[in-house]
Design an enzyme around this catalytic site. Sequence first.
Site, PDB file in Angstrom:
ATOM      1  N   ARG A 127       2.399   1.233  10.377  1.00  0.00           N
ATOM      2  CA  ARG A 127       1.812   1.585   8.927  1.00  0.00           C
ATOM      3  C   ARG A 127       3.000   1.425   8.013  1.00  0.00           C
ATOM      4  O   ARG A 127       3.932   2.305   8.049  1.00  0.00           O
ATOM      5  CB  ARG A 127       1.330   2.929   9.025  1.00  0.00           C
ATOM      6  CG  ARG A 127       0.478   3.263   7.892  1.00  0.00           C
ATOM      7  CD  ARG A 127      -0.238   4.539   8.094  1.00  0.00           C
ATOM      8  NE  ARG A 127      -1.156   5.008   9.123  1.00  0.00           N
ATOM      9  CZ  ARG A 127      -2.306   4.574   9.067  1.00  0.00           C
ATOM     10  NH1 ARG A 127      -2.864   4.088   8.071  1.00  0.00           N
ATOM     11  NH2 ARG A 127      -2.897   4.818  10.152  1.00  0.00           N
ATOM     12  N   GLU A 181      -6.424  -0.623  15.481  1.00  0.00           N
ATOM     13  CA  GLU A 181      -7.180  -1.676  14.421  1.00  0.00           C
ATOM     14  C   GLU A 181      -6.145  -2.751  13.995  1.00  0.00           C
ATOM     15  O   GLU A 181      -5.000  -2.552  13.736  1.00  0.00           O
ATOM     16  CB  GLU A 181      -7.568  -1.113  13.259  1.00  0.00           C
ATOM     17  CG  GLU A 181      -8.225  -1.969  12.297  1.00  0.00           C
ATOM     18  CD  GLU A 181      -8.361  -1.317  10.941  1.00  0.00           C
ATOM     19  OE1 GLU A 181      -8.317  -1.939  10.129  1.00  0.00           O
ATOM     20  OE2 GLU A 181      -8.414  -0.143  10.844  1.00  0.00           O
ATOM     21  N   SER A 220     -10.260  -5.770   9.960  1.00  0.00           N
ATOM     22  CA  SER A 220     -11.606  -5.219   9.604  1.00  0.00           C
ATOM     23  C   SER A 220     -12.275  -6.435   8.793  1.00  0.00           C
ATOM     24  O   SER A 220     -11.529  -6.745   7.920  1.00  0.00           O
ATOM     25  CB  SER A 220     -11.282  -4.167   8.877  1.00  0.00           C
ATOM     26  OG  SER A 220     -12.419  -3.343   8.387  1.00  0.00           O
ATOM     27  N   ARG A 240       0.896  -6.136  12.787  1.00  0.00           N
ATOM     28  CA  ARG A 240       0.323  -5.535  13.706  1.00  0.00           C
ATOM     29  C   ARG A 240       0.229  -6.423  14.898  1.00  0.00           C
ATOM     30  O   ARG A 240       0.367  -6.304  16.212  1.00  0.00           O
ATOM     31  CB  ARG A 240      -1.019  -4.820  13.410  1.00  0.00           C
ATOM     32  CG  ARG A 240      -0.771  -3.652  12.222  1.00  0.00           C
ATOM     33  CD  ARG A 240      -2.197  -3.003  12.226  1.00  0.00           C
ATOM     34  NE  ARG A 240      -1.922  -1.846  11.630  1.00  0.00           N
ATOM     35  CZ  ARG A 240      -2.627  -0.625  11.615  1.00  0.00           C
ATOM     36  NH1 ARG A 240      -3.686  -0.708  12.253  1.00  0.00           N
ATOM     37  NH2 ARG A 240      -2.291   0.447  10.932  1.00  0.00           N
ATOM     38  N   ARG A 298       0.802  -1.249   0.103  1.00  0.00           N
ATOM     39  CA  ARG A 298      -0.186  -0.134   0.043  1.00  0.00           C
ATOM     40  C   ARG A 298       0.945   1.189  -0.065  1.00  0.00           C
ATOM     41  O   ARG A 298       1.749   1.197   0.701  1.00  0.00           O
ATOM     42  CB  ARG A 298      -1.055   0.067   1.315  1.00  0.00           C
ATOM     43  CG  ARG A 298      -2.149  -0.916   1.155  1.00  0.00           C
ATOM     44  CD  ARG A 298      -2.959  -0.951   2.330  1.00  0.00           C
ATOM     45  NE  ARG A 298      -3.938  -1.976   2.239  1.00  0.00           N
ATOM     46  CZ  ARG A 298      -4.891  -2.489   3.415  1.00  0.00           C
ATOM     47  NH1 ARG A 298      -4.638  -1.833   4.477  1.00  0.00           N
ATOM     48  NH2 ARG A 298      -5.429  -3.280   3.167  1.00  0.00           N
TER      49      ARG A 298
END
Length: 443
Positions: A291, A363, A366, A404, A276
Site C-alpha cells: 500500500r 486484491e 477491481s 502488487r 493516493r
Amino acid sequence: MLHMKGIRDLEIREMHDIRAIRENPAAFDAALARRGLSPLSSEVLALDEARRALIHAAETAQAAQNAASKQVGAAKAKGDDAEFERLRALVAEKKAEIAAMTAEADQKDAALRDMLMRIPNSPLPEVPEGADEAGNVELRRWGAPRTFDFAPKEHFDIAGVKPGMDFATAAKLSGSRFVVLRGAVIRVHRALAQMMLDTHVGDHGLTETWTPVLVKEEAMYGTNQLPKFAEDSYQTTNGWWLVPTSEVTLTNTVAGDILDEAALPIRMTAHTQCFRSEAGSAGKDTTGMLRQHQFEKVEMVSITTPETSLAEHERMTRCAEAILEKLGLPYRTIVLCTGDMGFGATKTHDLEVWLPGQNTYREISSVSVCGDFQARRMNARYRPAGGKPEFVHTLNGSGLAVGRCLIAVLENGQQADGSVDLPEALWPYLGGKRRIAASGDLA
C-alpha cells in the site's frame, strides 16, 4: 436575461437522474438502503422543488419586466410622465426581484448538485446483499497455491529481493509508504508492465494510450473522485490533481462528446504512475510495498452502449484474469456485495491473488461497470442509428496493479535459498534471465 444554466446542467450532468427520482422516489431510496444508507429522496426532492419554484417565479417576473419595458417607450411618447415613471420603477423592481430569485435558485441548485454528487451509484439487482467484505461471493478460483517445504517469507524479507527494495532511502527522500527499487527487482517490475500492455494490446484488442497524470478538477468530478473523496488524492498548489489511476484520464477522453454508435465499444489501456494519499489507512499494510502513495498500474477502460456493458464487464474481467494465468499466479474472482463495492460502481468483480508470505488472497484488480453514472457527470453520449443521443456506459479495471503483481511474483517464486524463480512469460522481457539469485542479481 434569466440565467438558466443551472437547471439545464442538473438535468444532464448529475450522477443520478433527477427526473427518475421525481417519478419513483421509493426506488431511489430502496437502492440506497441496499448500500446501508438512509432514505434521501425527500431531501433531494425538497431542494429540487424549491429550486424549480424559484426559477418559475423568476421567469414570471421576467415576463412582467419585459411587458413593462415595452410600455415605457409608449408612455414617454404620449407624454404621460406619471405612467412613464411608474413603469420605469416597475421595471427596476422586477429586475431586482429577478436577480434575487436567480441568485437563490443558483444556491439551491448548487446545494442539490453537491447532495447528488455525494450519493453513490445504485447496485444492480444481481449484486449480493451484504454490509461489508464478509458478504462478498466467490465466483471461481484458478491455480492451486504452491506447497512450500520451508516457511515462505513476505516479499521484503526474501534474501534476493532485499538489495533491490529500499524503504530506508525512500523514507529519507519522501517519508513512509514509498520505496526505491533497484537492479533486478525494478527490471522485473518494468517487465511486468510491458508484458501486461503487450497482452492487452496484442491479445485483447485494447488501444494503448498515454495520458497526463495531472488533471483539471473537472476530470476528477467526471469520474466521481470529487467531491466526496478529495482527501484520498493529492492536489497541486495551482489546482491540478494527481490521478489516483488512469481511469480518470481514459474515461474523460469522451467527456462532452456525442459518439457514433458504430465507434463503440472503445477499449483503452494505459500504464501510468498513480498517486493516493491512503487517507484512513493508518496502521494498515505499513510494511512492504503493498500500500503505497506512489505506484504503477496498467489500467483498462471501456466505453460502451447500455445494452453491451454487462457483457463487456465479463470480458474485462477475463482480460485481467488472463494476466494472472499467464504468470501462473493462483487467484480467485469474487463479486463484491452492496456494502463493499465502490462509490461509482453498479457491479464489481475483484481479483485476489495468492500471497504465500501472508498466507492469504489479496486484491490485485477491481473491475467495475458504472452504467451511466460517470457519463452523466461528463455529459458523454452516443447517437444510436436514427435516434436521439443517449448516455454511454463506462467501465474500468486494473489490468493489473504492477507493484502488487511484483509482490505476488516474488512471493510465489521464492526458493529456500533466498532466490526467486520468475514466470516464463517474463523471460523474453529480461533478456532470457529466469531468476533472481540470492545475491539479488538476475540470473
